[in-house]
Design an enzyme around this catalytic site. Sequence first.
Site, mmCIF file in Angstrom:
data_model
loop_
_atom_site.group_PDB
_atom_site.id
_atom_site.type_symbol
_atom_site.label_atom_id
_atom_site.label_comp_id
_atom_site.label_asym_id
_atom_site.label_seq_id
_atom_site.Cartn_x
_atom_site.Cartn_y
_atom_site.Cartn_z
ATOM 1 N N ASP A 35 48.060 -4.231 78.230
ATOM 2 C CA ASP A 35 48.174 -2.944 78.439
ATOM 3 C C ASP A 35 47.147 -2.083 78.897
ATOM 4 O OD1 ASP A 35 50.635 -2.619 77.502
ATOM 5 O OD2 ASP A 35 50.128 -1.856 75.373
ATOM 6 N N LYS B 8 53.858 -4.263 68.057
ATOM 7 C CA LYS B 8 52.704 -5.238 68.751
ATOM 8 C C LYS B 8 51.532 -5.522 67.507
ATOM 9 C CE LYS B 8 53.396 -2.949 73.098
ATOM 10 N NZ LYS B 8 52.785 -1.676 73.863
HETATM 11 P P1 NDP Z 1 54.013 4.531 68.181
HETATM 12 O O1 NDP Z 1 54.864 4.268 67.936
HETATM 13 O O2 NDP Z 1 52.887 3.400 68.052
HETATM 14 O O3 NDP Z 1 52.669 5.477 68.724
HETATM 15 C C1 NDP Z 1 53.414 7.390 68.847
HETATM 16 C C2 NDP Z 1 52.534 7.222 69.024
HETATM 17 O O4 NDP Z 1 52.974 8.553 69.408
HETATM 18 C C3 NDP Z 1 51.714 8.444 67.129
HETATM 19 O O5 NDP Z 1 50.228 8.536 67.985
HETATM 20 C C4 NDP Z 1 52.524 9.272 67.580
HETATM 21 O O6 NDP Z 1 51.598 9.763 65.939
HETATM 22 C C5 NDP Z 1 53.036 10.003 69.077
HETATM 23 N N1 NDP Z 1 53.803 11.176 68.175
HETATM 24 C C6 NDP Z 1 55.789 10.884 68.194
HETATM 25 N N2 NDP Z 1 56.005 11.503 67.428
HETATM 26 C C7 NDP Z 1 54.979 12.912 67.956
HETATM 27 C C8 NDP Z 1 55.431 14.160 67.720
HETATM 28 N N3 NDP Z 1 56.759 14.922 67.654
HETATM 29 N N4 NDP Z 1 54.233 15.395 68.252
HETATM 30 C C9 NDP Z 1 52.898 13.687 68.222
HETATM 31 N N5 NDP Z 1 52.774 13.137 68.568
HETATM 32 C C10 NDP Z 1 53.829 12.556 68.167
HETATM 33 O O7 NDP Z 1 54.291 4.073 70.220
HETATM 34 P P2 NDP Z 1 53.010 3.477 71.587
HETATM 35 O O8 NDP Z 1 51.853 2.910 71.115
HETATM 36 O O9 NDP Z 1 53.711 1.551 71.378
HETATM 37 O O10 NDP Z 1 53.651 3.205 72.638
HETATM 38 C C11 NDP Z 1 53.096 4.963 73.286
HETATM 39 C C12 NDP Z 1 54.244 5.570 74.216
HETATM 40 O O11 NDP Z 1 53.896 5.250 75.360
HETATM 41 C C13 NDP Z 1 55.516 5.096 74.486
HETATM 42 O O12 NDP Z 1 55.725 6.715 75.069
HETATM 43 C C14 NDP Z 1 55.745 3.881 75.326
HETATM 44 O O13 NDP Z 1 56.771 3.570 76.317
HETATM 45 C C15 NDP Z 1 54.514 4.328 76.292
HETATM 46 N N6 NDP Z 1 53.851 2.578 76.735
HETATM 47 C C16 NDP Z 1 53.701 2.505 77.758
HETATM 48 C C17 NDP Z 1 53.331 1.435 78.361
HETATM 49 C C18 NDP Z 1 53.744 0.830 79.903
HETATM 50 O O14 NDP Z 1 53.500 0.503 80.284
HETATM 51 N N7 NDP Z 1 54.098 2.016 80.883
HETATM 52 C C19 NDP Z 1 53.100 0.177 76.757
HETATM 53 C C20 NDP Z 1 52.581 0.717 76.652
HETATM 54 C C21 NDP Z 1 53.306 1.718 75.527
HETATM 55 P P3 NDP Z 1 51.460 9.778 64.451
HETATM 56 O O15 NDP Z 1 51.018 8.783 64.993
HETATM 57 O O16 NDP Z 1 51.417 10.075 63.961
HETATM 58 O O17 NDP Z 1 52.625 9.247 64.611
#
Ligand code: NDP
Length: 272
Positions: free
Chosen positions: A101, A65
């Site tokens: 979103d 994105k």
């Molecule tokens: P990103 O990869 O950009 O961000 C992931 C986030 O999750 C980061 O803040 C990361 O933390 C955190 N994270 C990952 N693993 C862990 C862990 N083990 N413990 C704590 N925090 C963790 O993903 P997106 O933001 O794009 O997407 C996030 C979620 O939202 C996904 O499940 C996606 O499918 C969903 N989504 C759903 C949409 C919908 O229309 N329903 C639209 C967009 C997204 P850190 O920064 O420390 O790495």
Amino acid sequence: MNRFAVFGSPIAHSLSPIIHQAFGKQCGISLSYEKILTPSGQLKAELKQFRANGGMGANITVPLKQEAYALCDNLIARAIEAKAVNTLYWQDDKLWGDNTDGEGLKRDLIQNLSLRLQDKRILILGAGGATLGILGPLLEEHPQAIVIVNRTLKKAKALCDRSFLISAHSYESLNTSNLAPFDIIINATSCSVHNMLPPLAARWIQGAFVMDLAYMKNQKTPFQQWATVNGATQSHDGLGMLVEQAAIGFALWHHKTPDTQDVLRKLRQGAL
Ligand code: NDP
């Protein structure tokens, strides 16, 4: 045939082709919609090829994105604010980027689930691409406060300059704090996708309205299940948001407004 696609990695699980085909059927529009597996760094080349072969618009998902944002010639205001793009289209061969979103989440929360955001205390878990997209639209509803908790604290802190209503925490500092309880908890981490839970203390869940932005076919996400066990008043997945954000993109591309309720119901029934 009008050609569309979703780009990302992983991409096999994406429901976007099914949703857009269902909208197309409703509106009498014939379209093709593919999933194009695209790792980080490859989006520019993939989009060039897609456009050369008749591509008209695209959705962008994890992890592209922000890469898509950097490739656009023009951006809609909410995409500029998010610094992330999930919807693309070409106009006079210029690439336009939007972020649907946050608006999709809001439509699901407010219209589908009858939730009011005004004066509510909101906790957002995660500070990745999804959080970038939802923050602005959530702020427009005048919540009392938004707390962002993230594993990497500096990513959450970087979002605080968007509004004086936003503050940032690590899980450790939040879990040991004596902050007031939250009305709404949004899981915007990718933990559910990896069958994990974020390290949030269970006490925050009691009495909260919970939404996990992730979704799983025919079952509740791990976070939804955990929230129900720990006393959430309601726990929802991200399927409604997905369908609503897709509908906003569909309207941009085709100038027709699809019936999201019909598609959401069929998806939940496994009829699509
Ligand atoms: P990103 O990869 O950009 O961000 C992931 C986030 O999750 C980061 O803040 C990361 O933390 C955190 N994270 C990952 N693993 C862990 C862990 N083990 N413990 C704590 N925090 C963790 O993903 P997106 O933001 O794009 O997407 C996030 C979620 O939202 C996904 O499940 C996606 O499918 C969903 N989504 C759903 C949409 C919908 O229309 N329903 C639209 C967009 C997204 P850190 O920064 O420390 O790495």
